[in-house]
Write a protein that holds these residues in place. Sequence first.
Motif, PDB file in Angstrom:
ATOM      1  N   TYR A 129       5.150 -18.071  10.944  1.00  0.00           N
ATOM      2  CA  TYR A 129       4.691 -19.014   9.922  1.00  0.00           C
ATOM      3  C   TYR A 129       4.767 -20.458  10.417  1.00  0.00           C
ATOM      4  O   TYR A 129       3.908 -21.278  10.100  1.00  0.00           O
ATOM      5  CB  TYR A 129       5.452 -18.811   8.615  1.00  0.00           C
ATOM      6  N   GLN A 130       5.783 -20.775  11.228  1.00  0.00           N
ATOM      7  CA  GLN A 130       5.839 -22.114  11.826  1.00  0.00           C
ATOM      8  C   GLN A 130       4.655 -22.322  12.765  1.00  0.00           C
ATOM      9  O   GLN A 130       4.057 -23.402  12.782  1.00  0.00           O
ATOM     10  CB  GLN A 130       7.140 -22.305  12.607  1.00  0.00           C
ATOM     11  N   ALA A 131       4.317 -21.314  13.533  1.00  0.00           N
ATOM     12  CA  ALA A 131       3.185 -21.417  14.453  1.00  0.00           C
ATOM     13  C   ALA A 131       1.886 -21.677  13.695  1.00  0.00           C
ATOM     14  O   ALA A 131       1.066 -22.500  14.105  1.00  0.00           O
ATOM     15  CB  ALA A 131       3.070 -20.149  15.298  1.00  0.00           C
ATOM     16  N   ALA A 132       1.700 -20.994  12.570  1.00  0.00           N
ATOM     17  CA  ALA A 132       0.484 -21.193  11.775  1.00  0.00           C
ATOM     18  C   ALA A 132       0.403 -22.625  11.259  1.00  0.00           C
ATOM     19  O   ALA A 132      -0.657 -23.265  11.320  1.00  0.00           O
ATOM     20  CB  ALA A 132       0.453 -20.199  10.611  1.00  0.00           C
ATOM     21  N   ILE A 133       1.516 -23.135  10.770  1.00  0.00           N
ATOM     22  CA  ILE A 133       1.543 -24.517  10.265  1.00  0.00           C
ATOM     23  C   ILE A 133       1.295 -25.506  11.393  1.00  0.00           C
ATOM     24  O   ILE A 133       0.515 -26.459  11.243  1.00  0.00           O
ATOM     25  CB  ILE A 133       2.888 -24.801   9.563  1.00  0.00           C
ATOM     26  N   GLN A 134       1.912 -25.286  12.552  1.00  0.00           N
ATOM     27  CA  GLN A 134       1.737 -26.197  13.681  1.00  0.00           C
ATOM     28  C   GLN A 134       0.300 -26.189  14.191  1.00  0.00           C
ATOM     29  O   GLN A 134      -0.233 -27.244  14.558  1.00  0.00           O
ATOM     30  CB  GLN A 134       2.707 -25.824  14.804  1.00  0.00           C
ATOM     31  N   MET A 135      -0.322 -25.044  14.209  1.00  0.00           N
ATOM     32  CA  MET A 135      -1.723 -24.985  14.647  1.00  0.00           C
ATOM     33  C   MET A 135      -2.626 -25.802  13.719  1.00  0.00           C
ATOM     34  O   MET A 135      -3.543 -26.479  14.172  1.00  0.00           O
ATOM     35  CB  MET A 135      -2.203 -23.532  14.723  1.00  0.00           C
ATOM     36  N   ARG A 136      -2.326 -25.754  12.415  1.00  0.00           N
ATOM     37  CA  ARG A 136      -3.117 -26.537  11.464  1.00  0.00           C
ATOM     38  C   ARG A 136      -2.857 -28.030  11.675  1.00  0.00           C
ATOM     39  O   ARG A 136      -3.788 -28.833  11.708  1.00  0.00           O
ATOM     40  CB  ARG A 136      -2.806 -26.118  10.032  1.00  0.00           C
TER      41      ARG A 136
END
Length: 145
Positions: free
Chosen positions: A121-128
């Motif tokens: 979930y952190q990766a998804a937020i960081q990609m955005r």
Amino acid sequence: MIDNAHVVVLGAGGAASAIVDGLVANGAQSVVVHGRTPANVDALVDRYANVLSSSLVYRPIDLIVNTIPEVGRHPEATVLQGVHHDTIAVDIVYDPGETEWRRRYSEAGCQTLNGLPMLAYQAAIQMRWWWGVALDGAQLLEGLQ
């Protein structure tokens, strides 16, 4: 799940601080912090009215979060008093997926989780944030498992 929960956080560093912020923001009734560095524990306790030092433990424990990597790997990891079959025990370490700490809490009847969902979930937020790419954390997690 967090709303009105009694939570214990093991550790008082950067990850623990972020987790405590999230717990308080999401309605945890109390958060007890156990840490090796008294100044770090005091900083978290001073920030919120419902965050307490390890000397004041509420029982039963609804959620326990381990943020200290070496605790999860220690062969003599112990289970805190106050856990029960509804307690959720989270070790934020994601590699290895199964730690001695998680094994002991599972044996005590707790539902356990590792840090892989947090990573996804952190990766998804960081990609955005960084690239403007919308990713679904649940799909990332599925791909990592």
